[in-house]
Design a protein around this motif. Structure first.
Motif, mmCIF file in Angstrom:
data_model
loop_
_atom_site.group_PDB
_atom_site.id
_atom_site.type_symbol
_atom_site.label_atom_id
_atom_site.label_comp_id
_atom_site.label_asym_id
_atom_site.label_seq_id
_atom_site.Cartn_x
_atom_site.Cartn_y
_atom_site.Cartn_z
ATOM 1 N N ARG B 103 0.958 -1.220 -0.156
ATOM 2 C CA ARG B 103 0.035 0.023 -0.061
ATOM 3 C C ARG B 103 0.751 1.186 -0.066
ATOM 4 N N GLY B 104 0.539 2.285 -0.984
ATOM 5 C CA GLY B 104 1.279 3.506 -0.968
ATOM 6 C C GLY B 104 2.279 3.384 -1.763
ATOM 7 N N LEU B 105 2.693 2.188 -2.266
ATOM 8 C CA LEU B 105 3.915 2.282 -3.055
ATOM 9 C C LEU B 105 3.546 2.829 -4.614
ATOM 10 N N LYS B 106 2.325 2.532 -4.981
ATOM 11 C CA LYS B 106 1.747 2.995 -6.328
ATOM 12 C C LYS B 106 1.818 4.497 -6.431
ATOM 13 N N ALA B 107 1.302 5.204 -5.330
ATOM 14 C CA ALA B 107 1.377 6.521 -5.515
ATOM 15 C C ALA B 107 2.778 6.983 -5.372
ATOM 16 N N LEU B 108 3.541 6.356 -4.584
ATOM 17 C CA LEU B 108 4.980 6.983 -4.406
ATOM 18 C C LEU B 108 5.741 6.541 -5.936
ATOM 19 N N LEU B 109 5.604 5.693 -6.236
ATOM 20 C CA LEU B 109 6.016 5.419 -7.690
ATOM 21 C C LEU B 109 5.975 6.364 -8.682
ATOM 22 N N GLY B 110 4.693 6.708 -8.661
ATOM 23 C CA GLY B 110 3.901 7.575 -9.672
ATOM 24 C C GLY B 110 4.756 8.871 -9.528
ATOM 25 N N SER B 111 4.908 9.533 -8.404
ATOM 26 C CA SER B 111 5.472 10.823 -8.040
ATOM 27 C C SER B 111 7.044 10.506 -8.180
ATOM 28 N N ALA B 112 7.726 9.589 -8.067
ATOM 29 C CA ALA B 112 8.745 9.386 -8.181
ATOM 30 C C ALA B 112 9.433 9.554 -9.367
ATOM 31 N N VAL B 113 8.627 8.853 -10.587
ATOM 32 C CA VAL B 113 8.969 8.956 -11.872
ATOM 33 C C VAL B 113 8.551 10.243 -12.452
ATOM 34 N N ALA B 114 7.505 11.150 -11.859
ATOM 35 C CA ALA B 114 7.387 12.381 -12.461
ATOM 36 C C ALA B 114 8.356 13.216 -11.899
ATOM 37 N N ASP B 115 8.427 14.593 -12.757
ATOM 38 C CA ASP B 115 9.504 15.699 -11.994
ATOM 39 C C ASP B 115 8.969 16.203 -11.092
ATOM 40 N N GLY B 116 9.634 16.927 -10.428
ATOM 41 C CA GLY B 116 8.942 17.848 -9.264
ATOM 42 C C GLY B 116 9.133 17.252 -8.010
#
Lengths: 188, 188
Positions: B103-116
């Motif tokens: 849980r939580g990894l999906k959102a985190l990976l999402g923003s890890a890959v985004a810039d900013g």
DNA sequence: GAGCCAAACGGAGACAGTCCCCGCTTATCT
DNA sequence: AGATAAGCGGGGACTGTCTCCGTTTGGCTC
């Protein structure tokens, strides 16, 4: 299936004011918007809000059911205008775009389509599933869509496409790209 | 790149206790777990928690960076064991499974890959993107993957596949199905 | 070891949001 | 107009976040 007893005039007025303000607030602050604040803006006490909509979820549903029904209707419009395969793709595109532009719609559609959701939502979910079923069936009969696809799978994939596009930029600029990757496949 | 000044013994101890308890709490109650509660369980005051991790996001990141790095490492393991095309698919499968199970990894990976995103997260994101780049490049050279695909697109699609699978049942039972629809395409 | 001091602690409390309760108001019917 | 129950609304309990600041303590130096 209308109200068994007609609502009292003031109740109906408040109900509608709340719905309007909720729509504004959700659009402005996302689905986490303060409920007490919505009540305040609508000029009613928080008790009134919670009586009409016992949970945040209930309010969210009430605000978006129309949008969901519109999606189902749109499927048939497209089916009338375009050949089946194109109609499906176009519908999925609009579906994904809606999920990105209208905050909260993505989550709501997700649970509408799942089982175990509320009365109203389940009903909308069925409309959407039925619409998807018609488009998918037609495209399969036409021979442009894999025969082993379930309508529900197509809906889930649309949800996935919306999620993928969301990661790009705020707007849904990449929806068509991801949708076409989806339909064409990734193989060389 | 280690600490410029070594942490005081008590600080380090608390830091680690917090990380442990946070991992448990996030696994148990999702990423919305009460922070004060995590502090309490770790036997420290809430001030201590907020000093080490100024925001929930910071704590989430600290808890999951290892998992994200492991994903990047896993890519090369798979590349060594399998032909490029298969390695990529298998990696995406594991990636999506991880996003659903943790849980939580999906959102985190999402923003890890985004810039900013934050310092640490951006670093992890780069590892993952680099790993994806290697797998994608190899598969393209092998000729089994479309040449016009960007690594970042593949990552976003994996995110989408995870989202789609999530809608089915809690576990990732359908991941392989959606992944194969993705790679094969939806056309007949 | 004793003493110093900056680093670190911790918990009280301000604040924001949710949600319920219950005395008051008012629409509706006769 | 008067009765009555549906509906109102805001005060307040509760939960969670986050900060501030007086107190404690680890790690120096002698």
């Amino acid at each position: 299936m209308a109200q068994v007893k007609p609502m009292r005039a003031d109740a109906r007025r408040n109900y509608e004011r709340l719905l309007e303000e909720a729509a504004v607030a959700f659009a402005e602050h996302g689905e986490g918007a303060s409920l007490d604040d919505i009540a305040k803006r609508a000029g009613v006490g928080s008790g009134t809000l919670y009586r009409h909509f016992p949970t945040r979820q209930a309010l969210l549903e009430a605000v978006y059911v129309d949008a969901i029904e519109a999606i189902a209707v749109r499927a048939d419009e497209l089916a009338a205008e375009l050949p089946p395969g194109e109609a499906l793709v176009e519908w999925l595109n609009e579906l994904a775009a809606g999920m990105i532009q209208v905050r909260g719609l993505k989550a709501l559609l997700g649970s509408a389509v799942a089982d175990g959701s509320s009365e109203v939502l389940a009903r909308c979910g069925s409309s959407v599933k039925a619409a998807a079923g018609r488009l998918v069936g037609a495209a399969q009969r036409e021979g442009t869509l894999r025969g082993d696809l379930e309508p529900i799978e197509v809906l889930r994939l649309a949800h996935g496409v919306a999620s993928a596009s969301e990661l790009g930029g705020g707007d849904g600029a990449h929806i068509r790209r991801y949708l076409s990757l989806m339909t064409e496949g990734l193989r060389a």
